[in-house]
Design an enzyme around this catalytic site. Sequence first.
Site, mmCIF file in Angstrom:
data_model
loop_
_atom_site.group_PDB
_atom_site.id
_atom_site.type_symbol
_atom_site.label_atom_id
_atom_site.label_comp_id
_atom_site.label_asym_id
_atom_site.label_seq_id
_atom_site.Cartn_x
_atom_site.Cartn_y
_atom_site.Cartn_z
ATOM 1 N N TYR A 177 0.838 -1.215 0.000
ATOM 2 C CA TYR A 177 0.000 0.000 0.000
ATOM 3 C C TYR A 177 0.868 1.259 0.000
ATOM 4 C CZ TYR A 177 -3.146 3.600 1.915
ATOM 5 O OH TYR A 177 -3.855 4.753 2.135
ATOM 6 N N ILE A 212 -8.168 7.808 9.072
ATOM 7 C CA ILE A 212 -9.557 8.289 8.938
ATOM 8 C C ILE A 212 -10.480 7.125 9.314
ATOM 9 C CG2 ILE A 212 -11.233 9.318 7.338
ATOM 10 C CD1 ILE A 212 -8.652 11.031 7.740
HETATM 11 P P1 NDP Z 1 -12.392 2.332 1.390
HETATM 12 O O1 NDP Z 1 -11.705 0.996 1.444
HETATM 13 O O2 NDP Z 1 -13.464 2.631 2.364
HETATM 14 O O3 NDP Z 1 -12.988 2.534 -0.073
HETATM 15 C C1 NDP Z 1 -12.299 2.102 -1.189
HETATM 16 C C2 NDP Z 1 -13.154 2.359 -2.408
HETATM 17 O O4 NDP Z 1 -12.476 1.864 -3.559
HETATM 18 C C3 NDP Z 1 -14.502 1.663 -2.348
HETATM 19 O O5 NDP Z 1 -15.479 2.482 -2.936
HETATM 20 C C4 NDP Z 1 -14.288 0.409 -3.180
HETATM 21 O O6 NDP Z 1 -15.535 0.008 -3.701
HETATM 22 C C5 NDP Z 1 -13.335 0.937 -4.260
HETATM 23 N N1 NDP Z 1 -12.518 -0.120 -4.852
HETATM 24 C C6 NDP Z 1 -11.843 -1.118 -4.226
HETATM 25 N N2 NDP Z 1 -11.229 -1.904 -5.128
HETATM 26 C C7 NDP Z 1 -11.530 -1.403 -6.358
HETATM 27 C C8 NDP Z 1 -11.214 -1.807 -7.685
HETATM 28 N N3 NDP Z 1 -10.453 -2.868 -7.949
HETATM 29 N N4 NDP Z 1 -11.712 -1.073 -8.700
HETATM 30 C C9 NDP Z 1 -12.502 -0.001 -8.479
HETATM 31 N N5 NDP Z 1 -12.821 0.439 -7.231
HETATM 32 C C10 NDP Z 1 -12.344 -0.269 -6.186
HETATM 33 O O7 NDP Z 1 -11.213 3.420 1.453
HETATM 34 P P2 NDP Z 1 -11.119 4.764 2.321
HETATM 35 O O8 NDP Z 1 -12.349 5.545 2.134
HETATM 36 O O9 NDP Z 1 -10.662 4.421 3.669
HETATM 37 O O10 NDP Z 1 -9.908 5.501 1.583
HETATM 38 C C11 NDP Z 1 -10.148 6.391 0.508
HETATM 39 C C12 NDP Z 1 -8.850 7.056 0.114
HETATM 40 O O11 NDP Z 1 -8.275 7.707 1.251
HETATM 41 C C13 NDP Z 1 -7.789 6.064 -0.386
HETATM 42 O O12 NDP Z 1 -7.079 6.633 -1.456
HETATM 43 C C14 NDP Z 1 -6.894 5.887 0.812
HETATM 44 O O13 NDP Z 1 -5.574 5.521 0.464
HETATM 45 C C15 NDP Z 1 -6.938 7.288 1.411
HETATM 46 N N6 NDP Z 1 -6.569 7.272 2.814
HETATM 47 C C16 NDP Z 1 -7.404 6.672 3.726
HETATM 48 C C17 NDP Z 1 -7.030 6.607 5.054
HETATM 49 C C18 NDP Z 1 -7.899 5.964 6.091
HETATM 50 O O14 NDP Z 1 -7.430 5.850 7.244
HETATM 51 N N7 NDP Z 1 -9.134 5.579 5.780
HETATM 52 C C19 NDP Z 1 -5.747 7.159 5.508
HETATM 53 C C20 NDP Z 1 -4.963 7.763 4.468
HETATM 54 C C21 NDP Z 1 -5.383 7.816 3.166
HETATM 55 P P3 NDP Z 1 -15.884 -1.440 -4.288
HETATM 56 O O15 NDP Z 1 -15.492 -2.438 -3.249
HETATM 57 O O16 NDP Z 1 -17.361 -1.356 -4.517
HETATM 58 O O17 NDP Z 1 -15.121 -1.561 -5.565
#
Ligand code: NDP
Length: 282
Positions: A177, A212
């Site tokens: 990651y 987050i």
């Molecule tokens: P989530 O895991 O909650 O959401 C991930 C999203 O990506 C979902 O909508 C999922 O939907 C989609 N997804 C997963 N795999 C695929 C794929 N192969 N193709 C298309 N879509 C895909 O993530 P967060 O909301 O926690 O994180 C969002 C952003 O924030 C990311 O970039 C993360 O790196 C960043 N971030 C988050 C932190 C945290 O603590 N939460 C900390 C630092 C950064 P579906 O399964 O329906 O495809």
Amino acid sequence: KVIFTGICVAFLAVKWNAPKFDAESLKGARVLVTGASTGIGEQMAYHYARFGAQIVITARREKVLQQVVEKCLSLGAQKALYVAADMSSESEPAKVVDFALEKLGGLDYLVLNHIGPSPFSMWTGDVDHTKWLMSVNFFSYVQMAWKALASLEDSKGSLIIVSSLLGKMSSPFVAPYTSTKFALNGFFGSLQHELAMKKSNVSVSICTLGLIDTEAAMDKVKGVTKVPAYPATDAALNIIMTGATRQSDLFYPWFTYIAAASKDMFPSVTNYIIQNSYNYIP
Ligand code: NDP
């Protein structure tokens, strides 16, 4: 102490001089948000909807996307559409951008936010997973940005990259990651320079987030770390405001700025803190 105070003053000066956010500027704005079925992406979709934007959202799960679209419409989105796609595919990232360009007649904001699931554990040599994650979390971002660039140039639009403190500072248990986030920061940092040198109309905002409270993140770190988690809805709003005001960076929460700066200045202390912030017994 002097260096720490200097970093804090620099951060406050940047914040103080930040342009003011005008919510009206998002009324009717044409926005594509990826990874919007859950977490921060879902919250961004709801904020854009409340601001009266026209939204296309994408992720893999069609049923969940459908529900998010319905809620967006009820919150005031001028338009809300979804397209299901898997970002590990060679062709789907570009097709998603084509769909948004066609349905919205162009783009003002491309918000790249999705991530593929990845284990929170010591790396045990899974090279294939690392390659796969790179295609989802990095290569698809590059493809989509390129596909949308001409339209963003026409609209004086913005490219928003959701990255992480782990794109600036390595940490244990997340080797694949963290690699994808370092790659994003490198690539889009370079693009920021190139667009500025070409006097392009497109702004690039790179968002550095700390922990987050999304379900996916909380599931991973439960019982493993005491690092505080910040609300997804607030993170989402800060990302949107950063893009709308065309700022090059966001650090959310604020102390991620200090953490990122201190790891180069005080590497031994930072490494000690990182390695001791997890409950791990060899
Ligand atoms: P989530 O895991 O909650 O959401 C991930 C999203 O990506 C979902 O909508 C999922 O939907 C989609 N997804 C997963 N795999 C695929 C794929 N192969 N193709 C298309 N879509 C895909 O993530 P967060 O909301 O926690 O994180 C969002 C952003 O924030 C990311 O970039 C993360 O790196 C960043 N971030 C988050 C932190 C945290 O603590 N939460 C900390 C630092 C950064 P579906 O399964 O329906 O495809």
